[in-house]
Scaffold this active site. Structure first.
Site, mmCIF file in Angstrom:
data_model
loop_
_atom_site.group_PDB
_atom_site.id
_atom_site.type_symbol
_atom_site.label_atom_id
_atom_site.label_comp_id
_atom_site.label_asym_id
_atom_site.label_seq_id
_atom_site.Cartn_x
_atom_site.Cartn_y
_atom_site.Cartn_z
ATOM 1 N N ARG A 162 10.832 -0.196 -5.821
ATOM 2 C CA ARG A 162 9.637 0.609 -6.048
ATOM 3 C C ARG A 162 9.885 2.055 -5.633
ATOM 4 N NH1 ARG A 162 4.449 -2.546 -3.655
ATOM 5 N NH2 ARG A 162 3.911 -0.398 -3.143
ATOM 6 N N ARG A 173 1.946 6.010 3.560
ATOM 7 C CA ARG A 173 1.232 4.752 3.294
ATOM 8 C C ARG A 173 0.700 4.146 4.596
ATOM 9 N NH1 ARG A 173 5.794 1.752 0.109
ATOM 10 N NH2 ARG A 173 4.339 0.032 -0.169
#
Ligand code: AMP
Length: 217
Positions: A162, A173
């Site tokens: 990813r 995040r």
């Protein structure tokens, strides 16, 4: 039975949701997967969210609530939904509760998967998937039997990582998780819907703990 899996990026929500889909015939609703699918198919929505996702920031509540609404209202009978990566804000949690009552459903439990930050870095930076069948792997914990070949579909050389599974995006995040998502833990605890499990255990152990948590309701 409708459940939320909540935890920081890398806690193993997707892995455990996949097991529940297989073993219990539940439907996994992952807003991250939906957004990635929109990007792969090149839709306007996909283009709009690409930069935000790659940086590790949250996309707007409006977008993800819309995606969940679409799925909830179009899904046929199943043994329940697993919300994976949704809700991530209090506004999303409220919207979910409203959407579920609109389709005569309710939330049964929220399972919090706890993992410390140090473990998350290695979990995230070492993970990859098969680009053909989506099977998930990890360099340390779940390597393919034959290097470069997918155990599940046999494809060779199709592994991918990813774009947001790097240390920089992970910092953002994690920050988003602590700032916007972790208040949901107190919220569901107060509603007596929260169950906690140790996400640092092996995949099988965590799976067993989730099964027990579900059976206890
Ligand atoms: P995930 O696969 O759940 O780690 O999600 C990947 C990325 O998609 C996140 O870092 C966000 O940019 C976006 N995303 C997924 N779900 C949500 C959500 N519920 N709210 C806001 N952004 C989300």
């Amino acid at each position: 039975m409708n459940i939320i899996l909540i935890g920081p990026p890398g806690a193993g929500k997707g892995t455990q949701a996949a097991t529940l889909v297989k073993d219990r015939n539940m439907i996994q609703l992952s807003t991250g997967d939906m957004l990635r699918a929109a990007r792969t198919s090149g839709t306007e929505l996909g283009k709009m969210v690409a930069g935000v996702m790659d940086r590790g920031e949250l996309v707007t509540d409006e977008i993800v609530i819309g995606l969940i609404e679409e799925q909830l209202t179009s899904s046929t009978e199943s043994t329940g939904f697993i919300f994976d990566g949704f809700p991530r804000t209090l506004a999303q949690a409220d919207a979910l509760s409203n959407l579920l009552s609109k389709v005569d459903q309710k939330l049964d439990t929220v399972i919090q998967m706890t993992v410390d930050d140090e473990a998350l870095v290695r979990r995230i930076t070492g993970r990859f998937t098969c680009g053909v069948c989506g099977q998930g792997y990890h360099e340390d914990f779940k390597a393919p039997i034959i290097k470069g070949k997918c155990d599940n579909c046999g494809e060779v050389g199709a592994f991918k990582k990813r774009a947001d599974d790097n240390e920089d995006a992970l910092k953002t995040r994690l920050m988003a998780y602590y700032k916007d998502t972790s208040p949901l833990i107190g919220y569901y605890y107060a509603k007596q819907q929260l169950q906690q499990i140790n996400g640092l255990n092996s995949i099988d152990e965590v799976g067993r703990d989730i099964s027990e948590a579900i059976s206890s309701i």
